[in-house]
Motif scaffolding. Structure first.
Motif, mmCIF file in Angstrom:
data_model
loop_
_atom_site.group_PDB
_atom_site.id
_atom_site.type_symbol
_atom_site.label_atom_id
_atom_site.label_comp_id
_atom_site.label_asym_id
_atom_site.label_seq_id
_atom_site.Cartn_x
_atom_site.Cartn_y
_atom_site.Cartn_z
ATOM 1 N N ASN A 108 -83.466 10.585 30.491
ATOM 2 C CA ASN A 108 -84.328 11.247 31.475
ATOM 3 C C ASN A 108 -83.702 11.255 32.852
ATOM 4 N N ASP A 109 -83.107 10.118 33.244
ATOM 5 C CA ASP A 109 -82.472 10.038 34.568
ATOM 6 C C ASP A 109 -81.239 10.947 34.628
ATOM 7 N N VAL A 110 -80.463 10.954 33.543
ATOM 8 C CA VAL A 110 -79.278 11.811 33.493
ATOM 9 C C VAL A 110 -79.695 13.283 33.566
ATOM 10 N N PHE A 111 -80.780 13.631 32.858
ATOM 11 C CA PHE A 111 -81.298 15.009 32.867
ATOM 12 C C PHE A 111 -81.675 15.438 34.282
ATOM 13 N N ASP A 112 -82.438 14.610 34.974
ATOM 14 C CA ASP A 112 -82.871 14.965 36.333
ATOM 15 C C ASP A 112 -81.683 15.108 37.274
ATOM 16 N N ALA A 113 -80.730 14.181 37.163
ATOM 17 C CA ALA A 113 -79.553 14.248 38.032
ATOM 18 C C ALA A 113 -78.740 15.502 37.735
ATOM 19 N N ASP A 114 -78.583 15.832 36.465
ATOM 20 C CA ASP A 114 -77.824 17.012 36.069
ATOM 21 C C ASP A 114 -78.498 18.287 36.565
ATOM 22 N N THR A 115 -79.825 18.335 36.481
ATOM 23 C CA THR A 115 -80.571 19.513 36.943
ATOM 24 C C THR A 115 -80.359 19.737 38.436
ATOM 25 N N HIS A 116 -80.485 18.674 39.228
ATOM 26 C CA HIS A 116 -80.309 18.816 40.686
ATOM 27 C C HIS A 116 -78.858 19.134 41.048
ATOM 28 N N ARG A 117 -77.925 18.528 40.316
ATOM 29 C CA ARG A 117 -76.502 18.774 40.579
ATOM 30 C C ARG A 117 -76.173 20.259 40.400
ATOM 31 N N TRP A 118 -76.715 20.866 39.341
ATOM 32 C CA TRP A 118 -76.383 22.273 39.082
ATOM 33 C C TRP A 118 -77.117 23.219 40.020
ATOM 34 N N GLU A 119 -78.273 22.850 40.496
ATOM 35 C CA GLU A 119 -78.930 23.681 41.512
ATOM 36 C C GLU A 119 -78.068 23.740 42.772
ATOM 37 N N ARG A 120 -77.480 22.594 43.131
ATOM 38 C CA ARG A 120 -76.607 22.531 44.309
ATOM 39 C C ARG A 120 -75.312 23.311 44.067
ATOM 40 N N ARG A 121 -74.757 23.134 42.865
ATOM 41 C CA ARG A 121 -73.485 23.800 42.567
ATOM 42 C C ARG A 121 -73.630 25.319 42.527
ATOM 43 N N ILE A 122 -74.709 25.819 41.952
ATOM 44 C CA ILE A 122 -74.896 27.268 41.869
ATOM 45 C C ILE A 122 -75.043 27.877 43.258
ATOM 46 N N LEU A 123 -75.713 27.189 44.155
ATOM 47 C CA LEU A 123 -75.797 27.678 45.545
ATOM 48 C C LEU A 123 -74.393 27.790 46.151
ATOM 49 N N TYR A 124 -73.564 26.796 45.889
ATOM 50 C CA TYR A 124 -72.193 26.816 46.393
ATOM 51 C C TYR A 124 -71.398 27.963 45.751
ATOM 52 N N TYR A 125 -71.569 28.151 44.439
ATOM 53 C CA TYR A 125 -70.876 29.241 43.751
ATOM 54 C C TYR A 125 -71.214 30.592 44.377
ATOM 55 N N LYS A 126 -72.493 30.781 44.664
ATOM 56 C CA LYS A 126 -72.931 32.084 45.175
ATOM 57 C C LYS A 126 -72.585 32.275 46.653
ATOM 58 N N ASN A 127 -72.781 31.237 47.437
ATOM 59 C CA ASN A 127 -72.662 31.389 48.895
ATOM 60 C C ASN A 127 -71.252 31.177 49.413
ATOM 61 N N SER A 128 -70.515 30.240 48.805
ATOM 62 C CA SER A 128 -69.186 29.916 49.325
ATOM 63 C C SER A 128 -68.052 30.516 48.500
ATOM 64 N N LEU A 129 -68.238 30.612 47.194
ATOM 65 C CA LEU A 129 -67.182 31.189 46.344
ATOM 66 C C LEU A 129 -67.394 32.679 46.092
ATOM 67 N N ASN A 130 -68.527 33.204 46.554
ATOM 68 C CA ASN A 130 -68.836 34.641 46.438
ATOM 69 C C ASN A 130 -68.790 35.144 45.005
#
Length: 602
Positions: free
Chosen positions: A416-438
């Motif tokens: 459960n803890d790994v799931f929550d951490a993974d979910t938040h990590r990918w929300e952050r990463r996708i924002l970076y993919y879209k905004n910084s890596l275009n």
């Protein structure tokens, strides 16, 4: 005496001079070889000549395993040319569904139509070309209704099934009216009929499996209801039906229900659908019905339209089908014409030890979610065999289920803890993919997406509101997290990336992979089971021209792939990870160029 002194003929007397000229030539030749040796070793000429030799090797696609291994080493070392294109007749190459190879195999239970991959040394090391006249595909949602004819200039389905509304040729396009053999008036009307009996709207049903899907109009139109359908069909006489489905932007997969379990975990689909899929569910002691039961969630729905349901001259098959459903305590919802709908019971199997069909429960030690090259079992799975709640009603409705840790996370320690951490990590990463890596995620340019190492599906979950779908792939040698992905309302398959994937060329817009090297390493020995280059060539086969690859891995691996990418004709750039991220990862972003075959290869 003089006569004897002059025995040598004039021709013979010239030999000393000729011998001297020959020796001189040999000496010069040996000197040239020595000079060339130094040039090859110490100058860039060596690289150039090695590249020329490599091109000849690639072009020949030699069956000599040693030559192939040498070529792989040459390319991975960085001293390489662009990999040559494969022959023009390979535009739709499916390595593991080769009809010529498979025709030699047994026809029992359709074994010959399943996956049968060539040894890697027999796989040509070349890049699959696009067909002549290829266009970048029409974007979603327009692609649901029309695609470019030249991208797949195969008229067989249109000619044979046009009167059933499957697809028609219309100028430069194929158009898809939305029909099927059992619903020639269109999938929308057919779905409306099913709605009378099944809670299609409202989020209770999210994941569906369409067996023998044709061009996947059923799954395409269920997307309007927020139901994500994975459609499958074998490679068969209806050429490229799955390729048509993927070109339309509908989730689809080349697959045959034969001798093996389908590559999905147990109790994953809320709805399983067969519209004239011609699967003999009751044959082989109802083995195929047992496989459907393995995949269907408790409380889920099974819809069969077409034979044998109230079908002429199939009374026995229809009676047998009903008998199996009764033995498993499936609730008969309705028989409407040639369509039957059943609901699977919730809870432990009600199967009696003694039943008229002789069906048995599987052994308690059986793992019903193990499904990569696993033979079909002629027994019934118990829900207690899977850790966690899997029944419809026990898991939240869509979209709440997307971000709530399901009980199947227990496959991982502190799941459960790994799931929550993974979910938040990918929300952050996708924002970076879209905004910084275009990256074009969230735009109409990206529709079909693959995550090659999906884990809990966090990458796909972070993209759930975008107009795309993600094929989540879980490696068969890694922890079996695919059940968690389905519990979230996402879809995916098991796979081993040392083999080709079951899809046609040019079927994904975007391929994403984290820790690519871990996919080819033996988890016990740490040794590579196959070449990284072969995995990258397979990614190129799956990727559409102008499509994007994103690789997250250690700096060494990312640098190595960046070096190889030149051979693949990719245009790549290297990037640092997002600032908030810990670890040593770097990110490679590569674009597949839209190259074409030279005219001389016609």
């Amino acid at each position: 005496m003089g006569h004897h002194i002059n025995l040598t003929s004039p021709k013979q007397r010239t030999n000393p001079a000729r011998k001297w000229q020959l020796l001189d030539f040999i000496s010069m030749f040996l000197f040239a070889i020595v000079l060339l040796f130094f040039l090859l070793i110490f100058t860039s000429l060596g690289d150039s000549l090695a590249a020329t030799g490599a091109q000849a090797l690639i072009r020949s696609n030699s069956a000599d395993p040693n030559q192939r291994r040498g070529l792989v080493a040459l390319i991975e070392s960085g001293k390489h040319p662009a990999i040559e294109s494969c022959a023009e007749n390979t535009v739709d190459y499916l390595p593991c569904e080769d009809p010529i190879r498979n025709s030699q195999l047994s026809r029992e239970m359709n074994f010959y139509r399943e996956r049968h991959c060539p040894p890697v040394d027999e796989t040509p090391l070349c890049l699959i070309p696009p067909p002549r006249g290829y266009h970048v595909p029409i974007q979603w949602p327009e692609s649901l209704h029309k695609i470019w004819h030249e991208n797949m200039p195969y008229n067989k389905i249109a000619d044979r099934k046009g009167h059933q509304g499957w697809m028609k040729k219309d100028g430069p396009y194929f158009i898809f009216p939305g029909g099927g053999t059992m619903f020639p008036d269109g999938a929308t009307q057919y779905i409306a009929k099913l709605k009378q009996y099944i809670p299609i709207s409202g989020g209770a049903i999210r994941t569906a499996l369409d067996m023998g899907c044709g061009v996947a109009s059923f799954g395409g139109h269920l997307l309007e209801e927020d139901i994500l359908t994975l459609s499958f069909a074998p490679r068969d006489s209806h050429k490229s039906q799955i390729q048509f489905a993927l070109e339309r932007g509908i989730p689809a997969f080349v697959l045959m229900l034969g001798t093996r379990q389908l590559p999905f975990p147990a109790f994953s689909f809320d709805l399983i659908h067969c519209s004239r899929c011609l699967i003999p569910f009751t044959a082989y002691n109802a083995t195929y019905f047992m496989e459907v039961d393995r995949l269907l969630r408790p409380g889920g729905y099974l819809v069969i339209s077409g034979p044998p349901v109230q079908w002429a001259k199939q009374d026995k098959e229809w009676a047998d089908l009903q008998a199996v459903a009764r033995a498993l305590c499936y609730e008969l919802i309705v028989v409407d014409g040639n369509t039957v709908i059943w609901k699977k019971p919730v809870g432990e199997s009600c199967l009696q030890t003694q039943n008229e069909l002789g069906l048995q429960l599987c052994d308690d030690s059986d793992d019903p979610s193990s499904a990569w090259y696993v033979e079909l079992k002629r027994c019934v799975r118990q829900t207690s065999a899977v850790k966690g709640e899997t029944a419809i009603g026990a898991i939240p409705k869509w979209p709440q289920r997307l971000k709530q840790a399901p009980s199947r996370t227990s496959v991982i320690k502190s799941g459960n803890d790994v799931f929550d951490a993974d979910t938040h990590r990918w929300e952050r990463r996708i924002l970076y993919y879209k905004n910084s890596l275009n990256l074009k995620l969230g735009t109409p340019a990206v529709r079909n997406v693959m995550d090659m190492n999906a884990f809990f599906g966090g990458f796909a979950a972070a993209l759930a509101s975008d107009p795309l779908w993600v094929m989540n792939v879980v490696a068969d040698r890694k922890p079996s997290t695919l059940g968690v992905i389905y519990d979230r309302g996402l879809i995916g398959v098991y796979h081993d990336w040392c083999e080709p994937f079951s899809s046609y060329p040019r079927t994904y817009d975007f391929i994403h992979v984290v820790a690519i090297e871990s996919l080819i390493k033996d988890p016990v020995t740490g040794n590579s089971r196959c070449n990284l280059l072969d995995v990258l060539v397979e990614m190129d086969r799956l990727l559409r021209p102008e499509g994007t690859v994103v690789v997250r891995d250690s700096p060494d691996i990312v640098a190595k792939i960046n070096q190889i990418s030149t051979s693949l004709r990719w245009k790549s750039t290297l990037h640092d990870k997002e600032p908030e991220s810990h670890g040593r990862e770097r990110i490679l972003v590569a674009k597949k160029t839209h190259w074409t075959l030279p005219s001389s290869s016609r």
